[in-house]
Structure formats: structure tokens, C-alpha cells
Write an enzyme that holds these catalytic residues in place. Structure first.
Site, mmCIF file in Angstrom:
data_model
loop_
_atom_site.group_PDB
_atom_site.id
_atom_site.type_symbol
_atom_site.label_atom_id
_atom_site.label_comp_id
_atom_site.label_asym_id
_atom_site.label_seq_id
_atom_site.Cartn_x
_atom_site.Cartn_y
_atom_site.Cartn_z
ATOM 1 N N CYS A 66 0.960 -1.163 0.058
ATOM 2 C CA CYS A 66 0.010 0.052 -0.060
ATOM 3 C C CYS A 66 0.842 1.221 0.129
ATOM 4 O O CYS A 66 1.873 1.386 0.675
ATOM 5 C CB CYS A 66 -1.052 0.239 1.111
ATOM 6 S SG CYS A 66 -2.244 -1.075 1.281
ATOM 7 N N GLU A 69 11.444 -15.593 -6.449
ATOM 8 C CA GLU A 69 10.329 -14.544 -6.159
ATOM 9 C C GLU A 69 10.367 -13.965 -7.538
ATOM 10 O O GLU A 69 9.141 -13.230 -7.819
ATOM 11 C CB GLU A 69 11.175 -13.788 -4.856
ATOM 12 C CG GLU A 69 12.264 -12.761 -5.321
ATOM 13 C CD GLU A 69 12.716 -11.908 -4.095
ATOM 14 O OE1 GLU A 69 11.692 -11.801 -3.249
ATOM 15 O OE2 GLU A 69 13.752 -11.741 -3.882
ATOM 16 N N ARG A 73 6.257 -0.847 -4.165
ATOM 17 C CA ARG A 73 5.705 -1.427 -2.850
ATOM 18 C C ARG A 73 5.154 -2.717 -3.107
ATOM 19 O O ARG A 73 4.712 -3.336 -1.957
ATOM 20 C CB ARG A 73 5.152 -0.260 -2.120
ATOM 21 C CG ARG A 73 6.033 0.939 -1.526
ATOM 22 C CD ARG A 73 5.273 2.039 -0.966
ATOM 23 N NE ARG A 73 4.844 1.687 0.356
ATOM 24 C CZ ARG A 73 5.386 1.659 1.411
ATOM 25 N NH1 ARG A 73 6.637 2.050 1.301
ATOM 26 N NH2 ARG A 73 5.017 1.448 2.637
ATOM 27 N N ASN A 129 -3.185 2.792 4.894
ATOM 28 C CA ASN A 129 -2.283 1.529 4.985
ATOM 29 C C ASN A 129 -2.075 1.179 6.167
ATOM 30 O O ASN A 129 -1.991 1.621 7.158
ATOM 31 C CB ASN A 129 -0.764 2.254 4.267
ATOM 32 C CG ASN A 129 0.332 1.008 4.417
ATOM 33 O OD1 ASN A 129 0.104 -0.197 4.625
ATOM 34 N ND2 ASN A 129 1.613 1.455 4.369
ATOM 35 N N GLY A 130 -2.201 -0.303 6.193
ATOM 36 C CA GLY A 130 -2.210 -1.046 7.683
ATOM 37 C C GLY A 130 -3.467 -2.128 7.871
ATOM 38 O O GLY A 130 -4.072 -2.333 6.747
ATOM 39 N N LYS A 148 7.218 -4.571 -1.378
ATOM 40 C CA LYS A 148 8.695 -4.356 -0.928
ATOM 41 C C LYS A 148 8.629 -4.015 0.625
ATOM 42 O O LYS A 148 9.596 -4.421 1.379
ATOM 43 C CB LYS A 148 9.174 -2.994 -1.571
ATOM 44 C CG LYS A 148 10.730 -2.664 -1.248
ATOM 45 C CD LYS A 148 11.488 -2.812 -2.329
ATOM 46 C CE LYS A 148 13.014 -2.554 -1.889
ATOM 47 N NZ LYS A 148 13.655 -3.665 -1.815
ATOM 48 N N GLU A 206 19.676 -17.378 -0.145
ATOM 49 C CA GLU A 206 19.462 -16.114 -0.705
ATOM 50 C C GLU A 206 19.275 -16.248 -2.259
ATOM 51 O O GLU A 206 18.267 -15.946 -2.999
ATOM 52 C CB GLU A 206 20.295 -14.943 -0.345
ATOM 53 C CG GLU A 206 20.166 -13.659 -1.119
ATOM 54 C CD GLU A 206 18.907 -12.982 -0.790
ATOM 55 O OE1 GLU A 206 18.337 -13.487 0.112
ATOM 56 O OE2 GLU A 206 18.791 -11.926 -1.351
ATOM 57 N N HIS A 247 19.594 -37.023 2.456
ATOM 58 C CA HIS A 247 18.391 -37.283 3.390
ATOM 59 C C HIS A 247 17.187 -36.845 2.647
ATOM 60 O O HIS A 247 16.170 -36.471 3.498
ATOM 61 C CB HIS A 247 18.832 -36.430 4.441
ATOM 62 C CG HIS A 247 19.981 -36.604 5.410
ATOM 63 N ND1 HIS A 247 20.177 -37.970 5.941
ATOM 64 C CD2 HIS A 247 21.348 -36.282 5.494
ATOM 65 C CE1 HIS A 247 21.418 -38.007 6.254
ATOM 66 N NE2 HIS A 247 22.097 -36.955 6.051
ATOM 67 N N LYS A 263 16.004 -15.522 -4.473
ATOM 68 C CA LYS A 263 16.168 -14.389 -5.461
ATOM 69 C C LYS A 263 15.284 -14.962 -6.815
ATOM 70 O O LYS A 263 14.528 -14.625 -7.369
ATOM 71 C CB LYS A 263 17.678 -14.131 -5.906
ATOM 72 C CG LYS A 263 17.912 -12.816 -6.291
ATOM 73 C CD LYS A 263 17.751 -11.531 -5.224
ATOM 74 C CE LYS A 263 16.534 -11.596 -4.203
ATOM 75 N NZ LYS A 263 16.489 -10.645 -3.129
ATOM 76 N N TRP A 315 -2.625 -3.012 -1.740
ATOM 77 C CA TRP A 315 -2.135 -4.291 -1.858
ATOM 78 C C TRP A 315 -3.091 -5.114 -0.843
ATOM 79 O O TRP A 315 -3.098 -4.830 0.399
ATOM 80 C CB TRP A 315 -0.631 -4.415 -1.303
ATOM 81 C CG TRP A 315 -0.010 -5.663 -1.444
ATOM 82 C CD1 TRP A 315 0.634 -5.948 -2.397
ATOM 83 C CD2 TRP A 315 -0.077 -6.740 -0.363
ATOM 84 N NE1 TRP A 315 1.221 -7.455 -2.564
ATOM 85 C CE2 TRP A 315 0.750 -7.941 -1.034
ATOM 86 C CE3 TRP A 315 -0.641 -7.153 0.906
ATOM 87 C CZ2 TRP A 315 1.001 -9.111 -0.430
ATOM 88 C CZ3 TRP A 315 -0.369 -8.311 1.337
ATOM 89 C CH2 TRP A 315 0.361 -9.397 0.962
HETATM 90 C C1 G6P Z 1 9.949 -8.191 1.609
HETATM 91 C C2 G6P Z 1 10.970 -7.781 0.522
HETATM 92 C C3 G6P Z 1 12.368 -8.519 0.780
HETATM 93 C C4 G6P Z 1 12.877 -8.210 1.918
HETATM 94 C C5 G6P Z 1 11.751 -8.292 3.219
HETATM 95 C C6 G6P Z 1 12.179 -7.731 4.506
HETATM 96 O O1 G6P Z 1 9.565 -9.333 1.554
HETATM 97 O O2 G6P Z 1 10.407 -8.190 -0.834
HETATM 98 O O3 G6P Z 1 13.245 -8.155 -0.128
HETATM 99 O O4 G6P Z 1 13.800 -8.948 2.481
HETATM 100 O O5 G6P Z 1 10.561 -7.697 2.990
HETATM 101 O O6 G6P Z 1 12.227 -6.406 4.301
HETATM 102 P P1 G6P Z 1 13.007 -5.258 5.144
HETATM 103 O O7 G6P Z 1 12.681 -4.113 4.545
HETATM 104 O O8 G6P Z 1 12.631 -5.654 6.389
HETATM 105 O O9 G6P Z 1 14.442 -5.771 4.787
#
Ligand code: G6P
Length: 608
Positions: free
Chosen positions: A2, A488, A27, A101-102, A603, A481, A504, A485, A75
Site C-alpha cells: 500500500c 521470487e 511497494r 495503509n495497515g 517491498k 538467498e 536425506h 531471488k 495491496w
Molecule cells: C519483503 C521484501 C524482501 C525483504 C523483506 C524484509 O519480503 O520483498 O526483499 O527482504 O521484505 O524487508 P525489510 O525491509 O525488513 O528488509
């Protein structure tokens, strides 16, 4: 998650709101809308879908007249994405419009009580109770109505509010959701984040929970919930407009990948002076460090993955036990954290709801909190005892790259600082570590000069259905990671495994042609991972390996190899992640995915 923009000034509000919302697209959202005050009434247009749908519907904003307004990208949480559920939401009779937002946690109870009073609800959202509540409490004074409303609602909120009874005014309030005030020249703003307003002003106020902002003409009053005026210092944002623009790149993600050498340098260099680590921002004392019993590292998503790297590094350099926790688990698991522990909280946005709640939980239990945050003045930064800022600059792409890399550097700095202070790092080791660490930016640059082989490998592999990432030790931490990546942004199923765990279970998933990405940068574990590569090859896998220059032995087993400049094992994660980011990026580009805004993702995750 949002995005909110609000404008009050002399120009037409609608085009300004649309362009602000565009800057918040990163976002994550599924619908958008605006409401503008003109001719003493509220004109509202909202729609499901991307901003360009809204843009076309109101001809770039030219259809909507008025110089005060609020805008929103939604969102979905409560109610599917639809025109009706999009924000703004109006009170019955159309006197009040609200963007939010929230999450309002007690909205069902409030909705039932408002329905009893005759209010008609048109949407499935939690937000709609807010516009009706303000209307219910309104008796000529908006501030009173807003204060009464925030006393009734539970949960998190950033709100932008306009009223047709107050044609020259704009109101805002926040609790546990981000909202800043932009102070312009004869015009003022509210926004979820700086990129939305940076083209018009760099002067901002950060708001505390339940501070109410009252804009009238070109004046701004900030009041607490008892209506006392609050005086604040203006924060001047010094990054320039181009930092939040694509600058000729096709996507923010690739631009941000390329910015990593500078982001790392900006984060590390000012903190190494004359061969010493200088962490002015951290006030934790040597005595405190010497007494530390345990360290917890907390984050979500990629920030959590940085924490996993941090565990290996901090334990090695300080011999203090480290636990890494997902913030959403830590906050509810009755953790054994206490006053002899240090809690390191990692967050790019500084607003992630679970991370913020975990931080508060840790503080309640007496722990000292040191946060690693990218957004200056964000809630996590403000609630922490110490903050070590990552100087990555604005990160727009939903999938993090440069924030991840700079967070990792911050953890190296913290680990070395703690190790020096608790006596586990000798002078000589310190000198070696710092000298090696300072080579990272140029080594990252070197990797970035050769993206074409990864690009062409991705063009052959993008139709893969499943990809497995393998690694041991610090390579395993980076595999986590790399796998995130890839999945996602490209929507290809992938999993990361500690290579020793393969036998395993996971090995039964390896078939002819399955792509396995093996990270083989750890000197002491090189032979072990070679054996694991042989095992998957024997079952038909195609192997893409990452190794350090000189380890050509790997070519006998792997089908495709990327070599990294030589570096001490402890620092390899800083390099290994780079080809993984590039590979994921090109896999997603080849598949035609919306790289910067992957489906369903946000984001800044400001709800639980
Ligand atoms: C979302 C983003 C990620 C990020 C995570 C934590 O899922 O897409 O890229 O790592 O939030 O966000 P922050 O702002 O706390 O690092």
C-alpha cells in the site's frame, strides 16, 4: 505494501498524486485510486489494476480538478482486488474520504456497531470503518473526530483524510505504518516513502505513533493525541532525484545490482579510518560487549538470510553463540532473550511489521537492540538503542540486491567490532580482516563487468521447472538467498540445501537435466562439495558451479562455471551472491516477468 500520497498546494493535485503513486509502485499493489477536493465536494476515481489503468481513466489527472487530494495504491488484505475495495473509501453521503495503509484488527466489531447505527458498507475492506467512524464522530471539528476514531481502532494505520466540509485542509495520522510529511514551498505532502515526493521537496518530518498532521493552506500543525502541538526538526534528504529513477537501465533491479560496489563502499569506507573500525553510531560499551552471553539476529526474507551469514561470521570472530530468527517466529515463541543478550535487527525499509514487533518484544525483555537499517528515520531505526545505517540509497526493486549486500557488510563490521572488543581478534587479525574487507568493492565490480556469460546461460535455462541450490558453510547461507531471488522474480520453483543434507531426501528429486547450482567457494569444504556435485551429476543433473579463481578442478564435474576473484573464505558471501542475482535477473527477463514488481509481493511488508 500500500502506498499513500497526499497533496495540498496551488497546483492541480491529481497529476501530482499520480506521479507520486508511480514512485511507490515498487511497494507492490493491485489497485489504485485518488480523491480530490474541488468545488467543495470530493471527486473520487479508483480502479483495480495497474496505475496506467487509473491514469487512462482520468486522462493523466486532467479530468479531476482541485488542489488538495489523497492517492493510494492498494495491496489487498481484506477483500479481493476490485474497484469497490480500492481506496479511497468514503463515508456515507460522501463527506469524508480516507486512504489507509495497515490493518484494522477490530474492524468486524466496529463494522457491526456502525451498521446498527445505520451506516451502509459497500466494500469488504477493514478501512471502510475508518471513514464511517470519522463521519460518526464529526461535529464540526475534524481533529476531534480523528482523535476519537484512533481511540477506537486497533491495529496499524497510516491515514490520509480529506473532508468536503474542510475544503482547504488535509489531515493525516499514523501508527505502526510508515508516513512522512513533505515540506515544500507553498505546497506540502504526505507519503509512505521519500521517492514519492523527492522531485518536489527534500525536507521531511518523520511522525511518531498517533501524531496527527493538520495541513491548512500552506501551514502544517502536528498534534499529539491530546491536541498538544508537537515541534519537530526537519530532516533534509540528501540523495538526488536520479537515485530513485531507472537511469537508462531496463529495470531497477539491474540498476541496483550494478550500484553494489558503490553502495558497499559507502557503507564500509567511512567506518574504517586509519586501520581502525570506527562505529560512531554504536554506543554499546566494551564492558557490555565483554559480558554478552548471546546474540540474536532477527529479520524477514533476505534480511533473515543476511542474518544466517551473520551467525557464521560472528560466531567465528567472537565465539559468542548466535541465534538467527525469523521475526514472525521470534515475536511469538516466548524467546529466552534477556538483558545479557544483544539483539541485531536487520531491515532495509525499517518498517517491516513483524521485525518491528520482534524488536519491541526483545526490548521489553531487557535486551539491547542494534539495528541495521537502510531507511533513515524509519520506525525500526527510531526504536533501536543503536543503529548502523546501510548507505545503499533508495532501493526500488521489490527483490533486494544492494540492500542485502550492504546489510552483509554491516554485519562484518559489527562482527569485527565485537571480536576486537571481547578480545577474540588480535591486532594482526584485525589488520588482515580490514584489509581484505576493503577489497570487496573492486572485486564486486570485476564480477559485474562480465554479466554476458550469465545472461547467455540464463537464456538457455529459463524454462527450468525446478532449480536446486547447494552449498556448505557460508555457501549454504548464500544458497538460501540465491534460491529466494530466483523464485521470487522468475516464479521458478527452487530450493536451497545444505549440501550434506542432500542424501536425506532431496536427491530423490534430481532427474535427468535438473539444474543444480553448486556454490563451491569454501576452501576447507571444497572437496566435500565436489563429492556432492558428483552425486547429483551421477543422477543426471546439469550443474552450474561458482568457485574461486584457480579452482579449475571443478570444470571436470560442472557443466558451467563462474569464477570469483580470490578472497578469504569468510568474505566469499559478498561475492558469491552477485552472479546469483544476475542469473535470477536474466532468468526472469527471459521469461517476460515483471522483474521489479513480482506478482503478489510487496517491498515493504507493513502487515503481519
Ligand atoms: C519483503 C521484501 C524482501 C525483504 C523483506 C524484509 O519480503 O520483498 O526483499 O527482504 O521484505 O524487508 P525489510 O525491509 O525488513 O528488509
Amino acid at each position: 505494501m500500500c502506498g499513500i500520497v497526499g497533496y495540498i498546494g496551488k497546483e492541480q493535485a491529481a497529476p501530482i498524486l499520480l506521479s507520486g503513486l508511480e514512485k511507490l509502485e515498487y511497494r507492490g499493489y493491485d489497485s489504485a485510486g485518488i480523491a480530490v477536493l474541488g468545488d467543495n465536494k470530493i471527486n473520487m476515481v479508483k480502479t483495480k489494476g495497474r496505475l496506467k489503468v487509473l491514469f487512462e481513466k482520468i486522462h493523466g489527472g486532467t479530468d479531476i480538478k482541485g488542489s488538495i487530494g489523497i492517492g493510494h495504491t492498494r495491496w489487498a488484505t481484506h477483500g479481493a482486488p476490485s474497484d469497490i475495495n480500492s481506496h479511497p473509501h468514503m463515508s456515507n453521503g460522501g463527506k469524508i474520504a480516507v486512504v489507509h495503509n495497515g490493518i484494522i484488527e477490530n474492524y468486524l466489531k466496529l463494522k457491526a456497531s456502525l451498521e446498527e447505527k445505520g451506516y451502509k458498507f459497500v466494500s469488504d475492506t477493514d478501512t471502510e470503518v475508518i471513514s464511517h467512524l470519522i463521519d460518526y464522530y464529526y461535529n464540526g471539528n475534524m481533529i476531534d473526530a480523528i482523535i476519537k476514531t484512533i481511540h477506537r481502532i486497533e491495529g496499524s494505520y497510516a491515514l490520509g483524510i480529506i473532508s468536503s466540509e474542510h475544503p482547504g485542509e488535509l489531515f493525516a495520522v499514523r501508527k505502526a505504518s510508515p508516513l512522512i510529511v513533505g515540506v515544500g514551498n507553498g505546497e506540502n505532502f504526505i507519503a509512505s516513502d521519500i521517492p514519492a515526493i523527492i522531485s518536489r521537496t527534500r525536507d521531511v518530518y518523520f511522525l511518531e505513533d498517533n501524531e496527527i498532521v493538520w495541513f491548512k493552506g500552506d501551514t502544517i500543525k502536528i498534534l499529539d493525541a491530546d491536541k498538544n502541538e508537537v515541534k519537530k526538526d526537519i530532516f533534509h534528504v540528501d540523495w538526488d532525484v536520479s537515485a530513485a529513477e531507472k537511469g537508462g537501465y531496463e529495470h531497477f533491479m539491474i540498476k541496483e545490482i550494478m550500484e553494489q560496489p558503490k553502495a558497499i563502499e559507502d557503507t564500509v569506507c567511512p567506518r574504517i579510518k586509519n586501520g581502525e573500525i570506527v562505529l560512531d553510531d554504536i554506543k554499546i560499551t566494551k564492558e557490555h560487549i565483554e559480558k554478552l552471553k548471546r546474540i540474536y539476529i532477527i529479520g524477514c526474507g533476505s534480511a533473515y538470510h543476511v542474518g544466517v551469514v551473520g551467525k557464521y561470521v560472528i560466531e567465528k570472530l567472537t565465539r559468542i553463540p548466535v541465534e538467527v530468527d525469523l521475526a514472525s517466529e521470534f515475536r511469538y515463541r516466548d524467546p529466552l532473550v534477556g538483558k545479557d543478550d544483544l539483539v541485531i535487527v536487520i531491515s532495509q525499509s525499517g518498517e517491516t511489521a513483524d521485525t518491528l514487533a520482534a524488536l519491541r518484544e526483545a526490548k521489553k525483555r531487557g535486551a539491547r537492540v542494534l539495528s541495521v537499517v537502510n531507511v533513515v528515520g524509519s520506525s525500526i531505526a527510531r526504536d533501536s538503542d543503536d543503529v548502523l545505517y546501510t548507505w545503499a540509497g533508495p532501493e526500488i526493486s521489490v527483490a533486494t540486491t544492494k540492500a542485502y549486500s550492504t546489510q552483509m557488510q554491516a554485519l562484518y563490521l559489527i562482527a569485527i567490532h565485537l571480536g576486537i572488543n571481547n578480545g577474540h581478534i588480535t591486532e594482526e587479525q584485525k589488520n588482515d580482516l580490514l584489509a581484505e574487507m576493503q577489497t570487496i568493492p573492486s572485486k564486486v565490480s570485476k564480477i559485474l563487468t562480465n554479466v554476458s556469460s550469465l545472461q547467455s546461460y540464463a537464456s538457455k535455462k529459463y524454462s527450468s521447472k525446478d532449480v536446486f541450490f547447494l552449498g556448505r558453510g557460508l555457501d549454504y547461507c548464500v544458497a538460501l538467498e540465491g534460491s529466494l531471488k530466483l523464485k521470487e522474480i522468475s516464479y521458478i520453483h527452487s530450493e536451497a540445501y545444505a549440501a550434506g543434507e542432500l542424501k536425506h531426501g532431496t536427491i530423490s528429486l534430481i532427474e535427468d537435466g535438473t539444474l543444480v547450482i553448486a556454490l563451491a567457494t569454501q576452501k576447507d569444504l571444497f572437496e566435500k562439495i565436489l563429492s556432492n556435485i558428483k552425486e547429483v551429476k551421477a543422477r543426471g543433473a546439469t550443474v552450474f558451479a561458482i568457485a574461486l579463481e584457480g579452482n579449475t578442478e571443478i570444470e571436470k564435474e560442472a557443466d558451467f562455471v563462474v569464477y570469483l576473484p580470490k578472497i578469504e573464505s569468510i568474505f566469499t558471501p559478498a561475492l558469491t551472491v552477485i552472479p546469483l542475482q544476475i542469473f535470477s535477473y536474466y532468468m526472469a527477463v527471459n521469461k517476460g516477468c515483471d522483474v521489479d514488481k513480482p506478482r503478489n509481493l510487496a517491498k515493504s511488508v507493513t502487515v503481519e
